[in-house]
Design a protein around this motif. Structure first.
Motif, PDB file in Angstrom:
ATOM      1  N   ASP A   1       0.872  -1.160   0.000  1.00  0.00           N
ATOM      2  CA  ASP A   1       0.000   0.000   0.000  1.00  0.00           C
ATOM      3  C   ASP A   1       0.913   1.214   0.000  1.00  0.00           C
ATOM      4  O   ASP A   1       1.926   1.235   0.721  1.00  0.00           O
ATOM      5  CB  ASP A   1      -0.913   0.030   1.230  1.00  0.00           C
ATOM      6  N   CYS A   2       0.592   2.229  -0.814  1.00  0.00           N
ATOM      7  CA  CYS A   2       1.484   3.381  -0.965  1.00  0.00           C
ATOM      8  C   CYS A   2       0.724   4.686  -0.787  1.00  0.00           C
ATOM      9  O   CYS A   2      -0.496   4.759  -0.996  1.00  0.00           O
ATOM     10  CB  CYS A   2       2.156   3.373  -2.344  1.00  0.00           C
ATOM     11  N   SER A   3       1.479   5.719  -0.434  1.00  0.00           N
ATOM     12  CA  SER A   3       0.937   7.069  -0.354  1.00  0.00           C
ATOM     13  C   SER A   3       1.658   7.957  -1.349  1.00  0.00           C
ATOM     14  O   SER A   3       2.780   7.672  -1.779  1.00  0.00           O
ATOM     15  CB  SER A   3       1.116   7.640   1.056  1.00  0.00           C
ATOM     16  N   PHE A   4       0.994   9.052  -1.735  1.00  0.00           N
ATOM     17  CA  PHE A   4       1.564  10.011  -2.683  1.00  0.00           C
ATOM     18  C   PHE A   4       1.153  11.404  -2.233  1.00  0.00           C
ATOM     19  O   PHE A   4      -0.027  11.662  -2.002  1.00  0.00           O
ATOM     20  CB  PHE A   4       1.044   9.712  -4.098  1.00  0.00           C
ATOM     21  N   VAL A   5       2.137  12.316  -2.110  1.00  0.00           N
ATOM     22  CA  VAL A   5       1.855  13.659  -1.598  1.00  0.00           C
ATOM     23  C   VAL A   5       1.947  14.702  -2.695  1.00  0.00           C
ATOM     24  O   VAL A   5       0.984  15.374  -3.032  1.00  0.00           O
ATOM     25  CB  VAL A   5       2.804  14.023  -0.433  1.00  0.00           C
ATOM     26  N   TYR A   6       3.111  14.912  -3.248  1.00  0.00           N
ATOM     27  CA  TYR A   6       3.430  15.895  -4.293  1.00  0.00           C
ATOM     28  C   TYR A   6       2.774  17.249  -3.997  1.00  0.00           C
ATOM     29  O   TYR A   6       3.136  17.924  -3.047  1.00  0.00           O
ATOM     30  CB  TYR A   6       3.071  15.354  -5.668  1.00  0.00           C
ATOM     31  N   LYS A   7       1.756  17.672  -4.757  1.00  0.00           N
ATOM     32  CA  LYS A   7       1.159  18.995  -4.545  1.00  0.00           C
ATOM     33  C   LYS A   7       0.176  19.010  -3.366  1.00  0.00           C
ATOM     34  O   LYS A   7      -0.440  20.050  -3.104  1.00  0.00           O
ATOM     35  CB  LYS A   7       0.443  19.466  -5.813  1.00  0.00           C
TER      36      LYS A   7
ATOM     37  N   SER B   1      -3.633   9.076  -2.224  1.00  0.00           N
ATOM     38  CA  SER B   1      -3.022  10.288  -2.767  1.00  0.00           C
ATOM     39  C   SER B   1      -3.601  11.548  -2.131  1.00  0.00           C
ATOM     40  O   SER B   1      -4.825  11.710  -2.049  1.00  0.00           O
ATOM     41  CB  SER B   1      -3.228  10.352  -4.281  1.00  0.00           C
ATOM     42  N   TYR B   2      -2.703  12.442  -1.696  1.00  0.00           N
ATOM     43  CA  TYR B   2      -3.113  13.763  -1.234  1.00  0.00           C
ATOM     44  C   TYR B   2      -3.190  14.753  -2.392  1.00  0.00           C
ATOM     45  O   TYR B   2      -3.652  15.870  -2.210  1.00  0.00           O
ATOM     46  CB  TYR B   2      -2.123  14.274  -0.182  1.00  0.00           C
ATOM     47  N   ASP B   3      -2.707  14.364  -3.544  1.00  0.00           N
ATOM     48  CA  ASP B   3      -2.742  15.209  -4.735  1.00  0.00           C
ATOM     49  C   ASP B   3      -3.877  14.714  -5.627  1.00  0.00           C
ATOM     50  O   ASP B   3      -3.805  13.631  -6.199  1.00  0.00           O
ATOM     51  CB  ASP B   3      -1.394  15.132  -5.465  1.00  0.00           C
ATOM     52  N   HIS B   4      -4.919  15.519  -5.740  1.00  0.00           N
ATOM     53  CA  HIS B   4      -6.089  15.119  -6.521  1.00  0.00           C
ATOM     54  C   HIS B   4      -5.912  15.444  -8.004  1.00  0.00           C
ATOM     55  O   HIS B   4      -6.631  14.916  -8.846  1.00  0.00           O
ATOM     56  CB  HIS B   4      -7.328  15.847  -5.985  1.00  0.00           C
ATOM     57  N   TYR B   5      -4.964  16.334  -8.313  1.00  0.00           N
ATOM     58  CA  TYR B   5      -4.806  16.798  -9.694  1.00  0.00           C
ATOM     59  C   TYR B   5      -3.435  16.354 -10.210  1.00  0.00           C
ATOM     60  O   TYR B   5      -2.521  17.151 -10.359  1.00  0.00           O
ATOM     61  CB  TYR B   5      -4.948  18.321  -9.761  1.00  0.00           C
ATOM     62  N   SER B   6      -3.304  15.058 -10.441  1.00  0.00           N
ATOM     63  CA  SER B   6      -2.030  14.504 -10.880  1.00  0.00           C
ATOM     64  C   SER B   6      -2.262  13.393 -11.893  1.00  0.00           C
ATOM     65  O   SER B   6      -3.152  12.541 -11.717  1.00  0.00           O
ATOM     66  CB  SER B   6      -1.233  13.947  -9.697  1.00  0.00           C
TER      67      SER B   6
END
Length: 308
Positions: free
Chosen positions: A173-179, A220-225
């Motif tokens: 399971d992974c997370s993604f932050v970026y913007k 993902s915390y970035d909804h626009y990716s």
């Protein structure tokens, strides 16, 4: 002198050097301002991919980018020398016209001014936008009406690395932050499971594809990716968090900051990545204002990488 007006290099040089010199010194129709290449930014990938598509369509093009950084294995080259009469493509993160080009295309890959650059553009620039959903945002930055002819969209999901493989066990399971850093500070990840940060596992595109194929759920915390599409194609269960802290599926939500989801994404993404069909209408729109030379078949013949 060749039939194209380009001086032929010394025939005693190795073939690869001969071609490199021609690619370097042929006057360019387009120059594209870009940060150093990284697979982690879809906007940066778009700039380099635009250079590739223009080149394979016969319009000599190169990048204005810092030397010394690796380039993707596409038909992208760094420019050496003056801008001359080239049409210069700036992304929205660049303020003004620092290269002093006589003809400027402004390509809004995001909302003007949101992550840098100006909030208004002069009438001398031809403004295009990547995402049709951003038309209203970009329209506020210009005086002239912007219609669908100003959409400059190209596929960014590379099927060489991003593809499904049901035989690969889902073990992560992974997370993604970026913007999405502000949201990550407010809302913790779901408790009770080990969730690995995707960014730490994916130093390149190959690793990104391999990791996503092993991922059960991507938070993902970035909804626009664009990464959300890549995760869905690789078979991940994708979840994003909204302003209230609720995790949900971006493919079925109506959040205002969401990417476009094609119903036939899995069937069409590879063809869209390789397609240069957008170049012809782009050139046609430019010719409403400027003289753009016709495509050069000789240029396409000397490119180092296949059109795909």
């Amino acid at each position: 002198m060749t039939s194209t007006g380009v001086t032929s290099p010394d025939v005693t040089r190795p073939a690869v050097t001969r071609r490199a010199d021609i690619l370097r010194y042929t006057p360019k129709t387009f120059l594209i301002w870009a940060p150093p290449y990284t697979h982690t930014s879809s906007g940066i990938r778009a700039l380099y991919r635009l250079c590739h598509h223009l080149n394979v369509s016969g319009y000599p093009s190169a990048l204005l980018a810092e030397p010394g950084h690796p380039l993707p294995h596409w038909n992208c080259f760094l420019h050496e020398g003056p801008v001359d009469d080239a049409i210069l493509v700036y992304p929205e993160i660049v303020s003004g016209n620092p290269c002093g080009a006589g003809r400027v295309v402004r390509w809004a890959l995001n909302t003007p001014g949101l992550i840098g650059g100006d909030t208004h553009y002069p009438e001398t620039e031809m403004v295009f936008f990547y995402d049709p959903q951003k038309r209203a945002d970009v329209q506020r930055a210009v005086a002239e009406p912007l219609g669908p002819e100003r959409v400059l969209w190209l596929g960014l999901v590379d099927p060489a690395h991003i593809y499904p493989d049901p035989a690969v066990p889902k073990t992560l399971d992974c997370s993604f932050v970026y913007k999405g850093a502000p949201l990550a500070e407010r809302f913790p990840l779901p408790a009770g499971r080990i969730i690995e940060p995707l960014e730490s596992l994916t130093p390149n595109m190959a690793a990104l594809g391999e990791t996503l194929r092993r991922t059960r759920t991507l938070y993902s915390y970035d909804h626009y990716s664009n990464l959300l599409r890549e995760a869905a194609i690789c078979g991940c269960d994708v979840r994003v968090v909204d302003e209230h802290g609720t995790w949900h599926d971006p493919r079925t939500c109506d959040c205002p900051l969401n990417i476009l989801w094609d119903a036939d994404l899995l069937a069409t993404y590879a063809g869209k990545f390789h397609s240069s069909a957008f170049v012809a209408p782009f050139i046609l729109e430019l010719r409403r204002r400027w003289d753009v030379p016709p495509p050069n078949p000789w240029w396409k013949a000397i490119l180092p990488f296949p059109a795909r």
